[in-house]
Write a protein that holds these residues in place. Structure first.
Motif, PDB file in Angstrom:
ATOM      1  N   MET A  95       0.840  -1.186   0.000  1.00 29.44           N
ATOM      2  CA  MET A  95       0.000   0.000   0.000  1.00 29.44           C
ATOM      3  C   MET A  95       0.883   1.246   0.000  1.00 29.44           C
ATOM      4  N   ALA A  96       0.552   2.216  -0.786  1.00 30.88           N
ATOM      5  CA  ALA A  96       1.320   3.462  -0.872  1.00 30.88           C
ATOM      6  C   ALA A  96       0.546   4.590  -0.198  1.00 30.88           C
ATOM      7  N   VAL A  97       1.299   5.555   0.323  1.00 30.12           N
ATOM      8  CA  VAL A  97       0.698   6.744   0.922  1.00 30.12           C
ATOM      9  C   VAL A  97       1.356   7.980   0.333  1.00 30.12           C
ATOM     10  N   GLU A  98       0.641   9.115   0.463  1.00 28.88           N
ATOM     11  CA  GLU A  98       1.157  10.397  -0.011  1.00 28.88           C
ATOM     12  C   GLU A  98       1.003  11.435   1.088  1.00 28.88           C
ATOM     13  N   PHE A  99       1.910  12.394   1.081  1.00 29.25           N
ATOM     14  CA  PHE A  99       1.875  13.507   2.026  1.00 29.25           C
ATOM     15  C   PHE A  99       2.669  14.651   1.428  1.00 29.25           C
ATOM     16  N   LEU A 100       2.482  15.833   2.008  1.00 30.40           N
ATOM     17  CA  LEU A 100       3.170  17.024   1.512  1.00 30.40           C
ATOM     18  C   LEU A 100       4.423  17.300   2.321  1.00 30.40           C
ATOM     19  N   VAL A 101       5.421  17.863   1.653  1.00 27.90           N
ATOM     20  CA  VAL A 101       6.652  18.316   2.300  1.00 27.90           C
ATOM     21  C   VAL A 101       6.890  19.750   1.834  1.00 27.90           C
ATOM     22  N   LYS A 102       7.226  20.626   2.784  1.00 27.28           N
ATOM     23  CA  LYS A 102       7.460  22.033   2.444  1.00 27.28           C
ATOM     24  C   LYS A 102       8.695  22.146   1.547  1.00 27.28           C
ATOM     25  N   ALA A 103       8.519  22.797   0.401  1.00 30.41           N
ATOM     26  CA  ALA A 103       9.615  22.952  -0.550  1.00 30.41           C
ATOM     27  C   ALA A 103      10.443  24.198  -0.256  1.00 30.41           C
TER      28      ALA A 103
ATOM     29  N   VAL B 163      -1.721  12.572   5.868  1.00 34.37           N
ATOM     30  CA  VAL B 163      -1.196  11.437   5.100  1.00 34.37           C
ATOM     31  C   VAL B 163      -2.393  10.754   4.447  1.00 34.37           C
ATOM     32  N   LYS B 164      -2.365  10.614   3.117  1.00 31.63           N
ATOM     33  CA  LYS B 164      -3.478  10.038   2.358  1.00 31.63           C
ATOM     34  C   LYS B 164      -3.041   8.767   1.656  1.00 31.63           C
ATOM     35  N   GLU B 165      -4.023   7.883   1.435  1.00 32.23           N
ATOM     36  CA  GLU B 165      -3.749   6.708   0.620  1.00 32.23           C
ATOM     37  C   GLU B 165      -3.507   7.159  -0.815  1.00 32.23           C
ATOM     38  N   SER B 166      -2.622   6.451  -1.499  1.00 33.08           N
ATOM     39  CA  SER B 166      -2.280   6.799  -2.871  1.00 33.08           C
ATOM     40  C   SER B 166      -3.111   5.963  -3.831  1.00 33.08           C
ATOM     41  N   PRO B 167      -3.556   6.537  -4.934  1.00 28.30           N
ATOM     42  CA  PRO B 167      -3.343   7.909  -5.381  1.00 28.30           C
ATOM     43  C   PRO B 167      -4.274   8.863  -4.638  1.00 28.30           C
ATOM     44  N   ALA B 168      -3.760  10.028  -4.312  1.00 28.19           N
ATOM     45  CA  ALA B 168      -4.506  11.021  -3.546  1.00 28.19           C
ATOM     46  C   ALA B 168      -4.812  12.232  -4.413  1.00 28.19           C
TER      47      ALA B 168
ATOM     48  N   MET C 146       9.236   7.210  -3.814  1.00 30.71           N
ATOM     49  CA  MET C 146      10.346   6.503  -3.171  1.00 30.71           C
ATOM     50  C   MET C 146       9.818   5.402  -2.266  1.00 30.71           C
ATOM     51  N   THR C 147      10.745   4.599  -1.758  1.00 31.68           N
ATOM     52  CA  THR C 147      10.395   3.561  -0.791  1.00 31.68           C
ATOM     53  C   THR C 147      10.517   4.143   0.615  1.00 31.68           C
ATOM     54  N   LEU C 148      10.012   3.417   1.591  1.00 37.00           N
ATOM     55  CA  LEU C 148      10.113   3.863   2.982  1.00 37.00           C
ATOM     56  C   LEU C 148      11.582   3.962   3.410  1.00 37.00           C
ATOM     57  N   ALA C 149      12.396   3.031   2.999  1.00 39.59           N
ATOM     58  CA  ALA C 149      13.822   3.069   3.350  1.00 39.59           C
ATOM     59  C   ALA C 149      14.495   4.315   2.769  1.00 39.59           C
ATOM     60  N   GLN C 150      14.156   4.674   1.539  1.00 36.75           N
ATOM     61  CA  GLN C 150      14.723   5.880   0.932  1.00 36.75           C
ATOM     62  C   GLN C 150      14.252   7.130   1.673  1.00 36.75           C
TER      63      GLN C 150
ATOM     64  N   ASP D  43       5.802   1.748  -0.222  1.00 34.82           N
ATOM     65  CA  ASP D  43       5.637   0.594   0.671  1.00 34.82           C
ATOM     66  C   ASP D  43       5.377   1.012   2.119  1.00 34.82           C
ATOM     67  N   ALA D  44       4.677   2.137   2.298  1.00 33.51           N
ATOM     68  CA  ALA D  44       4.442   2.653   3.649  1.00 33.51           C
ATOM     69  C   ALA D  44       2.955   2.717   3.958  1.00 33.51           C
ATOM     70  N   THR D  45       2.672   2.724   5.250  1.00 32.39           N
ATOM     71  CA  THR D  45       1.310   2.950   5.731  1.00 32.39           C
ATOM     72  C   THR D  45       1.272   4.319   6.398  1.00 32.39           C
ATOM     73  N   LYS D  46       0.088   4.773   6.720  1.00 32.99           N
ATOM     74  CA  LYS D  46      -0.068   6.050   7.422  1.00 32.99           C
ATOM     75  C   LYS D  46       0.721   6.023   8.735  1.00 32.99           C
ATOM     76  N   ALA D  47       0.664   4.911   9.464  1.00 32.01           N
ATOM     77  CA  ALA D  47       1.374   4.791  10.751  1.00 32.01           C
ATOM     78  C   ALA D  47       2.891   4.916  10.565  1.00 32.01           C
ATOM     79  N   ASP D  48       3.418   4.424   9.448  1.00 32.02           N
ATOM     80  CA  ASP D  48       4.856   4.536   9.186  1.00 32.02           C
ATOM     81  C   ASP D  48       5.289   5.995   9.093  1.00 32.02           C
ATOM     82  N   ILE D  49       4.444   6.843   8.514  1.00 28.39           N
ATOM     83  CA  ILE D  49       4.785   8.255   8.306  1.00 28.39           C
ATOM     84  C   ILE D  49       4.414   9.100   9.517  1.00 28.39           C
TER      85      ILE D  49
END
Length: 179
Positions: free
Chosen positions: A1-9, A24-29, A165-169, A47-53
């Motif tokens: 399962m993939a998730v998406e979130f914003l990061v300040k640029a 944190v939203k499920e992908s595609p968001a 990216m992956t969770l490890a990255q 490869d992340a869940t909401k809890a991972d982020i």
């Protein structure tokens, strides 16, 4: 399962460049039109869940513990061994002392000792916890974790709003404000 979130640029108002958004939203968001460059990057972690982020997007809170000994209470910063933990400002110390004084605690009842504050049991524990919560446990407006600034700069230079990216990255690009 993939998730998406914003990061300040980029740094703006209370957020530093690289700050991880709390949503944190499920992908595609679906994201709004303003949730793009130049202010935001959308991170998709395959490869992340909401809890991972969620463990990386929380507000930075200074935590203190209050323990009870025979004749005194001991107040200590929980992250005492971290090099960059937030330090007590003089204003916070004064507010703490004044609140204790208003409850009848004298300077003779307070000792700085062993990386904390020792307070004689002249007030109930509940009162002391209230003073600690009101004056020492502070939520900071910035996040404890953020993405490396040079990594953000490289991503912005590429001009792509979506970063996959992956969770490890993702975790390899994190900076812990305590370290």
């Amino acid at each position: 399962m993939a998730v998406e979130f914003l990061v300040k640029a980029r740094a703006r108002k209370i957020y530093n460049k690289g700050a991880i958004g709390q949503t944190v939203k499920e992908s595609p968001a679906v994201w709004g039109g303003k949730e793009r460059l130049p202010d935001f990057l959308i991170f998709r972690v395959s490869d992340a869940t909401k809890a991972d982020i969620d463990k990386y997007n929380r507000i930075w809170v200074e935590e203190f513990t209050v323990t009870e000994e025979d004749t005194y209470f001991f107040v200590r910063h929980t992250e005492q061994n971290k090099a960059n933990r937030p330090t007590l400002t003089q204003a916070k110390r004064n507010r703490f002392k004044n609140n204790l004084k208003s409850l009848g605690v004298t300077s003779d009842d307070v000792t700085i000792s062993g990386g904390g504050v020792r307070i004689a049991k002249v007030i109930p524990l509940q009162w002391l916890n209230s003073v600690v919560n009101d004056t020492l446990r502070v939520s900071h407006k910035h996040r404890q974790y953020h993405i490396r600034t040079n990594g953000i700069d490289n991503l912005v230079a590429q001009g792509n709003d979506l970063v996959e990216m992956t969770l490890a990255q993702f975790e390899s690009n994190l900076v812990d404000g305590f370290d």
